[in-house]
Design a protein around this motif. Structure first.
Motif, PDB file in Angstrom:
ATOM      1  N   ARG A  13       0.692  -1.563   0.377  1.00 11.48           N
ATOM      2  CA  ARG A  13      -0.111   0.672  -0.187  1.00 11.48           C
ATOM      3  C   ARG A  13       0.429   1.076  -0.347  1.00 11.48           C
ATOM      4  O   ARG A  13       0.294   2.037  -0.752  1.00 11.48           O
ATOM      5  N   ARG A  14       2.052   1.565   0.470  1.00 14.99           N
ATOM      6  CA  ARG A  14       3.226   2.719   0.742  1.00 14.99           C
ATOM      7  C   ARG A  14       3.568   3.002  -0.693  1.00 14.99           C
ATOM      8  O   ARG A  14       3.345   3.566  -1.028  1.00 14.99           O
ATOM      9  N   ILE A  15       4.018   1.102  -1.776  1.00 14.58           N
ATOM     10  CA  ILE A  15       4.152   1.585  -2.414  1.00 14.58           C
ATOM     11  C   ILE A  15       3.115   2.353  -3.544  1.00 14.58           C
ATOM     12  O   ILE A  15       3.917   2.730  -4.992  1.00 14.58           O
ATOM     13  N   ALA A  16       2.032   1.655  -3.894  1.00 18.67           N
ATOM     14  CA  ALA A  16       0.570   2.323  -4.686  1.00 18.67           C
ATOM     15  C   ALA A  16       0.369   4.141  -4.034  1.00 18.67           C
ATOM     16  O   ALA A  16       0.312   4.707  -5.392  1.00 18.67           O
ATOM     17  N   ALA A  17       0.305   4.491  -3.035  1.00 17.47           N
ATOM     18  CA  ALA A  17       0.748   5.238  -2.438  1.00 17.47           C
ATOM     19  C   ALA A  17       1.986   6.752  -3.136  1.00 17.47           C
ATOM     20  O   ALA A  17       1.386   7.639  -3.910  1.00 17.47           O
ATOM     21  N   SER A  18       3.246   5.637  -3.243  1.00 20.51           N
ATOM     22  CA  SER A  18       4.472   6.532  -3.766  1.00 20.51           C
ATOM     23  C   SER A  18       3.937   6.451  -5.174  1.00 20.51           C
ATOM     24  O   SER A  18       4.403   7.951  -5.757  1.00 20.51           O
ATOM     25  N   LEU A  19       4.017   5.280  -5.955  1.00 15.42           N
ATOM     26  CA  LEU A  19       3.023   5.119  -7.231  1.00 15.42           C
ATOM     27  C   LEU A  19       1.988   6.467  -7.494  1.00 15.42           C
ATOM     28  O   LEU A  19       2.149   7.459  -8.918  1.00 15.42           O
ATOM     29  N   ALA A  20       1.092   7.171  -6.723  1.00 11.80           N
ATOM     30  CA  ALA A  20      -0.175   7.592  -7.204  1.00 11.80           C
ATOM     31  C   ALA A  20       0.293   8.646  -6.942  1.00 11.80           C
ATOM     32  O   ALA A  20       0.653   9.947  -7.691  1.00 11.80           O
ATOM     33  N   ARG A  21       1.495   9.617  -6.201  1.00 15.02           N
ATOM     34  CA  ARG A  21       1.511  10.509  -5.779  1.00 15.02           C
ATOM     35  C   ARG A  21       2.771  11.292  -7.245  1.00 15.02           C
ATOM     36  O   ARG A  21       2.875  12.231  -7.425  1.00 15.02           O
ATOM     37  N   ARG A  22       3.888   9.880  -7.234  1.00 14.53           N
ATOM     38  CA  ARG A  22       4.778  10.245  -7.706  1.00 14.53           C
ATOM     39  C   ARG A  22       4.414  10.214  -9.819  1.00 14.53           C
ATOM     40  O   ARG A  22       5.342  10.868 -10.402  1.00 14.53           O
ATOM     41  N   GLY A  23       3.619   9.171 -10.010  1.00 13.45           N
ATOM     42  CA  GLY A  23       3.538   8.374 -10.948  1.00 13.45           C
ATOM     43  C   GLY A  23       4.595   7.323 -11.490  1.00 13.45           C
ATOM     44  O   GLY A  23       5.868   6.776 -10.555  1.00 13.45           O
ATOM     45  N   ASP A  24       4.803   7.179 -12.841  1.00  8.55           N
ATOM     46  CA  ASP A  24       5.846   6.214 -13.743  1.00  8.55           C
ATOM     47  C   ASP A  24       7.453   7.072 -12.894  1.00  8.55           C
ATOM     48  O   ASP A  24       8.087   6.338 -13.037  1.00  8.55           O
TER      49      ASP A  24
END
Length: 132
Positions: A13-24
């Motif tokens: 979930r932390r990785i998903a949040a980072s991906l959502a914030r910073r994108g690719d």
């Protein structure tokens, strides 16, 4: 002879949040070129499977950096340490650039294993030095 051992647990979930914030941009800071292709394909089929793939690779690279004793300091760069899979599914480490040069000069080899369950992924790396 064992040079080092590394383990890591990561909340996807932390990785998903980072991906959502910073994108690719986040994925490109973690994954190497071959991993990015797999990530894109898995994510296109199922967003959750893409996130789990990214989380397992992030975790494995953390474990690898601990096992080699450098942490995330040069020459250890996450994109230069790829965690790929053999046709059988077994994960293996492929290194690039200065990290590969340093690793080979040390006479090291690495074994990696990954697992995911629900919201967590775990990795374990053993790095060995060839006997002289």
């Amino acid at each position: 002879m064992i040079h080092g051992i590394g383990t890591d647990i990561c909340d996807s979930r932390r990785i998903a949040a980072s991906l959502a914030r910073r994108g690719d941009r986040f994925a490109s800071k973690v994954l190497g070129p071959n991993e990015l292709k797999v990530f894109a394909a898995r994510r296109a089929r199922n967003e959750a499977r893409g996130v789990i793939y990214l989380a397992t690779r992030f975790s494995a690279k953390e474990s690898f950096s601990k096992a080699i004793g450098l942490g995330l300091h040069l020459p250890m760069r996450m994109p230069d340490c790829e965690i790929l899979n053999e046709p059988s599914g077994k994960p293996f480490v492929r290194l690039h650039g200065e990290l590969a040069t340093w690793f080979d000069a040390q006479g090291l080899t690495a074994q990696v294993t990954l697992s995911d369950e629900s919201d967590y992924v775990v990795s374990f790396v053993v790095v060995e030095r060839a006997s002289a």
